[in-house]
Design a protein around this motif. Structure first.
Motif, PDB file in Angstrom:
ATOM      1  N   ILE A  37      49.948  12.297  -1.741  1.00 22.73           N
ATOM      2  CA  ILE A  37      49.216  11.199  -1.106  1.00 22.73           C
ATOM      3  C   ILE A  37      49.167  11.377   0.409  1.00 22.73           C
ATOM      4  N   LEU A  38      50.144  12.051   0.978  1.00 24.93           N
ATOM      5  CA  LEU A  38      50.110  12.310   2.424  1.00 24.93           C
ATOM      6  C   LEU A  38      48.957  13.238   2.772  1.00 24.93           C
ATOM      7  N   THR A  39      48.830  14.296   2.018  1.00 24.79           N
ATOM      8  CA  THR A  39      47.731  15.254   2.283  1.00 24.79           C
ATOM      9  C   THR A  39      46.378  14.571   2.114  1.00 24.79           C
ATOM     10  N   LEU A  40      46.235  13.784   1.052  1.00 24.55           N
ATOM     11  CA  LEU A  40      44.970  13.092   0.818  1.00 24.55           C
ATOM     12  C   LEU A  40      44.668  12.086   1.937  1.00 24.55           C
ATOM     13  N   SER A  41      45.666  11.358   2.368  1.00 18.00           N
ATOM     14  CA  SER A  41      45.467  10.355   3.408  1.00 18.00           C
ATOM     15  C   SER A  41      45.050  11.002   4.720  1.00 18.00           C
ATOM     16  N   CYS A  42      45.693  12.103   5.065  1.00 15.84           N
ATOM     17  CA  CYS A  42      45.333  12.806   6.306  1.00 15.84           C
ATOM     18  C   CYS A  42      43.911  13.369   6.222  1.00 15.84           C
TER      19      CYS A  42
ATOM     20  N   ILE B 223      46.351   7.534 -14.550  1.00 18.95           N
ATOM     21  CA  ILE B 223      45.914   7.863 -15.916  1.00 18.95           C
ATOM     22  C   ILE B 223      46.544   9.165 -16.402  1.00 18.95           C
ATOM     23  N   THR B 224      46.370  10.233 -15.617  1.00 17.91           N
ATOM     24  CA  THR B 224      46.810  11.558 -16.079  1.00 17.91           C
ATOM     25  C   THR B 224      48.289  11.807 -15.850  1.00 17.91           C
ATOM     26  N   ARG B 225      48.914  11.024 -14.938  1.00 22.72           N
ATOM     27  CA  ARG B 225      50.314  11.159 -14.531  1.00 22.72           C
ATOM     28  C   ARG B 225      50.575  12.462 -13.776  1.00 22.72           C
TER      29      ARG B 225
ATOM     30  N   PRO C 166      51.553   0.864  -5.681  1.00 24.92           N
ATOM     31  CA  PRO C 166      50.201   1.439  -5.730  1.00 24.92           C
ATOM     32  C   PRO C 166      49.142   0.464  -6.262  1.00 24.92           C
ATOM     33  N   ASP C 167      49.547  -0.491  -7.111  1.00 24.35           N
ATOM     34  CA  ASP C 167      48.591  -1.477  -7.626  1.00 24.35           C
ATOM     35  C   ASP C 167      48.505  -2.720  -6.744  1.00 24.35           C
ATOM     36  N   GLY C 168      49.327  -2.792  -5.727  1.00 25.45           N
ATOM     37  CA  GLY C 168      49.343  -3.985  -4.885  1.00 25.45           C
ATOM     38  C   GLY C 168      49.365  -3.652  -3.409  1.00 25.45           C
ATOM     39  N   PHE C 169      48.618  -2.615  -3.026  1.00 20.43           N
ATOM     40  CA  PHE C 169      48.670  -2.153  -1.635  1.00 20.43           C
ATOM     41  C   PHE C 169      47.860  -3.063  -0.720  1.00 20.43           C
ATOM     42  N   MET C 170      48.579  -3.799   0.106  1.00 22.41           N
ATOM     43  CA  MET C 170      47.975  -4.593   1.166  1.00 22.41           C
ATOM     44  C   MET C 170      48.732  -4.283   2.441  1.00 22.41           C
ATOM     45  N   ALA C 171      48.031  -3.990   3.518  1.00 25.26           N
ATOM     46  CA  ALA C 171      48.679  -3.498   4.725  1.00 25.26           C
ATOM     47  C   ALA C 171      48.478  -4.447   5.902  1.00 25.26           C
TER      48      ALA C 171
ATOM     49  N   LEU D  41      44.603   6.497  -2.467  1.00 27.86           N
ATOM     50  CA  LEU D  41      45.028   5.798  -3.680  1.00 27.86           C
ATOM     51  C   LEU D  41      43.935   5.839  -4.750  1.00 27.86           C
ATOM     52  N   HIS D  42      42.679   5.693  -4.301  1.00 29.87           N
ATOM     53  CA  HIS D  42      41.568   5.729  -5.248  1.00 29.87           C
ATOM     54  C   HIS D  42      41.517   7.069  -5.980  1.00 29.87           C
ATOM     55  N   ASP D  43      41.754   8.155  -5.259  1.00 22.28           N
ATOM     56  CA  ASP D  43      41.764   9.481  -5.893  1.00 22.28           C
ATOM     57  C   ASP D  43      42.888   9.593  -6.918  1.00 22.28           C
ATOM     58  N   ILE D  44      43.930   8.774  -6.738  1.00 22.47           N
ATOM     59  CA  ILE D  44      45.080   8.834  -7.648  1.00 22.47           C
ATOM     60  C   ILE D  44      44.971   7.767  -8.733  1.00 22.47           C
ATOM     61  N   GLY D  45      43.829   7.074  -8.776  1.00 22.77           N
ATOM     62  CA  GLY D  45      43.570   6.129  -9.861  1.00 22.77           C
ATOM     63  C   GLY D  45      43.893   4.677  -9.573  1.00 22.77           C
TER      64      GLY D  45
END
Length: 569
Positions: free
Chosen positions: A267-272, A260-262, A305-310, A332-336
């Protein structure tokens, strides 16, 4: 998961022909111009050509013949079959021509005794004088009921045999196999066809994708099938993608713009951060989880990011895969963005799916994220009918099955066994006799009807002579077993359905063809007319196929007159 391709127009060279299709029209469009260049008059057995010459040499060019295409037993130890392949048969008729190169090849292959005028005769042949009647594609069908009735000049009808059998046999087997998977999986579970790499060649792969979709699957991994037929295409990544990353040093992009905000976020820091927070909830130790796997998940999330399946089973599902996936999904949720889910390709699928769903529920409660509990769980790994039945008994929590080898190769039964038999020539019946009763053919030009009971279920299929009056609703009809004299029953139908429609006449299609989605829906509707005991996997009840009293007497009399009388000495 990935969305269907939306390319406007495409061309594909296949054999000597160009295939074109407006894929933007999607699965609702019927693209008759989409023709496989391999399907041509020379896609046949040599004996069809040699018989044609023998007919021609003996002056049988004006003989008129009727052939039935049918099968003798339902596949996969079941009691129903799905008819498919009709559209391809009509495309073949539409394009039937011997090219100059075909004729030159036949001249070089046939014996030198073959008269040159015969090749001129072949060059002039078209399907303009053919009549083709067929059951509606996608219908449930049963042994001995003609799927196709082909009428026309003997030589021409004979030359069609092998190709028509090729186009119907695998298509019907594949659609039936897919329908059986759909029934054991249930309505709420998605089914994806993942079998291209294991299919019997490129044409086998395309046919498997097309007819598994018709039979009840929701999509395919086969990109070309998606482009040609408008089938939804799905796919994520393989184990090779995961192991191509060894550590965070392999991550060249560590940030992702907020949806949304761009704003660029790491994402690495958030994931860790999240991996450390949820390790105990997942039942894992953060330091033991694979760093390379987490790096691979992050890189894929950045790309989609809209289709993340692992794919979570590269190293250890519980100690690494679940933890790394959940960490990236939360980041990813934190990033929208909202993750799609996971795929499990090995191990105890029932147990792992239950464990995954439990972990997702814990994350939901911990972070108040209702959608997390509903993340998709996809399972693959050489799944077959029996696997799904077993997983059902174990109360699996799988949302989608990706099925490859066992589906596309029809591993349980490799062929349907359709045959193509002469039943009439010049208005005279023909019968093939055999010491095996099931191989005795039912002669004459015939009509077929499906009789329904008051509850809406199909009761019986009735084959009768073409000139007989059609059965009527409320009329008592004597239905006889084709070969066993004592087996007979009266039926008073509440509904009568004529099974054959005229699809080809005067060199063109005369009955509107359905789209692939309409055929797919026809499969569903047709199966719904069968009683559950006929469709069940274990010891299904045989569906009855009968003949009218008139046809029974007619062909048994012909049988007796045609069979040689032995002599005891």
């Amino acid at each position: 998961m990935d969305s269907p391709a939306t390319t406007k127009k495409s061309g594909l060279r296949n054999g000597s022909e160009e295939i074109t299709c407006d894929s933007q029209a999607g699965p609702d469009s019927c693209c008759l111009s989409l023709k496989n260049g391999v399907v041509q008059p020379l896609l046949t057995d040599l004996y069809q050509i040699t018989m044609a010459y023998a007919y021609w040499k003996n002056g049988k060019m004006k003989d008129h013949a009727v052939f039935d295409l049918f099968f003798r037993r339902n596949p996969f130890h079941g009691e129903f079959t799905i008819f498919a392949g009709l559209e391809e048969c009509l495309k073949f008729l539409d394009k039937f021509r011997y090219t100059d190169s075909d004729i030159e090849y036949l001249r070089s292959t046939m014996p030198t005794s073959v008269e040159p005028e015969f090749f001129d005769f072949l060059k002039s042949l078209t399907a303009n004088d053919i009549l083709l009647y067929a059951v509606e594609e996608g219908s449930v069908v049963f042994p001995r009921v003609p799927l196709l009735r082909v009428e026309g000049p003997l030589i021409m009808v004979q030359l069609l045999e092998t190709t028509l059998l090729n186009l119907v046999n695998f298509a019907s087997l594949m659609a039936t196999n897919a329908a059986r998977y759909r029934m054991v999986a249930g309505k709420s579970v998605s089914l994806l066809e993942f079998g291209l790499r294991r299919a019997q060649g490129p044409d086998g792969g395309l046919s498997a994708s097309k007819y598994s979709y018709i039979g009840g699957f929701d999509g395919t991994s086969n990109v070309l099938a998606g482009k040609l037929y408008g089938i939804p295409v799905k796919g994520t990544h393989a184990h090779s993608y995961i192991i191509s990353y060894d550590s965070f040093d392999d991550l060249h992009t560590k940030t992702l713009a907020h949806k949304i905000t761009r704003e660029e976020m790491n994402i690495l820091t958030l994931s860790c951060k999240y991996r450390d927070q949820i390790a105990s909830d997942v039942g894992a130790i953060a330091s033991e989880a694979s760093e390379g796997e987490l790096a691979a998940f992050i890189s894929y999330a950045v790309a989609f990011p809209d289709g993340f399946m692992a794919l979570v089973d590269t190293y250890d599902v519980k100690r690494s895969g679940f933890l790394n996936f959940c960490a990236v999904a939360l980041a990813l949720h934190d990033i929208g963005y909202t993750a799609i889910g996971i795929r499990i390709d090995s191990g105890d699928l029932a147990y792992l799916s239950q464990a995954a769903r439990e972990i997702f529920s814990k994350i939901t409660k911990k972070f108040d994220l209702p959608w997390f509990a509903k993340l998709t769980i996809v399972a693959s790994n050489d799944i077959n009918e029996e696997t799904i039945v077993s997983l059902n008994e174990q109360n699996h929590r799988i949302d989608c099955f990706g099925i490859g080898t066992n589906l596309v190769t029809c591993q349980k039964q490799p062929a349907l066994g359709c045959v193509y038999k002469l039943v009439e020539i010049n208005n005279q019946p023909r019968i093939k006799l055999s010491q095996e009763v099931e191989k005795v053919t039912i002669p004459d030009r015939k009509a077929a009807y499906r009789l329904y009971g008051a509850d809406g279920h199909a009761l019986i299929d009735l084959i009768q002579r073409f000139e007989e009056d059609a059965p009527e609703v409320g009329q008592k009809i004597l239905c006889r077993h084709p070969f066993e004299e004592a087996k007979r029953a009266y039926v008073i139908p509440s509904k009568v359905e004529s099974l054959h429609k005229l699809y080809w006449k005067n060199g063109k299609i005369v009955h509107e063809l359905p789209s692939i989605l309409e055929i797919k829906n026809r499969v569903k509707e047709s199966l719904a007319t069968l009683r559950p005991d006929i469709k069940r996997k274990l010891n299904p009840t045989p569906y009855k196929v009968s003949v009218s009293e008139s046809l029974y007497n007619y062909f048994h009399d012909l049988w007796l007159r045609s069979a040689p009388i032995g002599e005891l000495v």
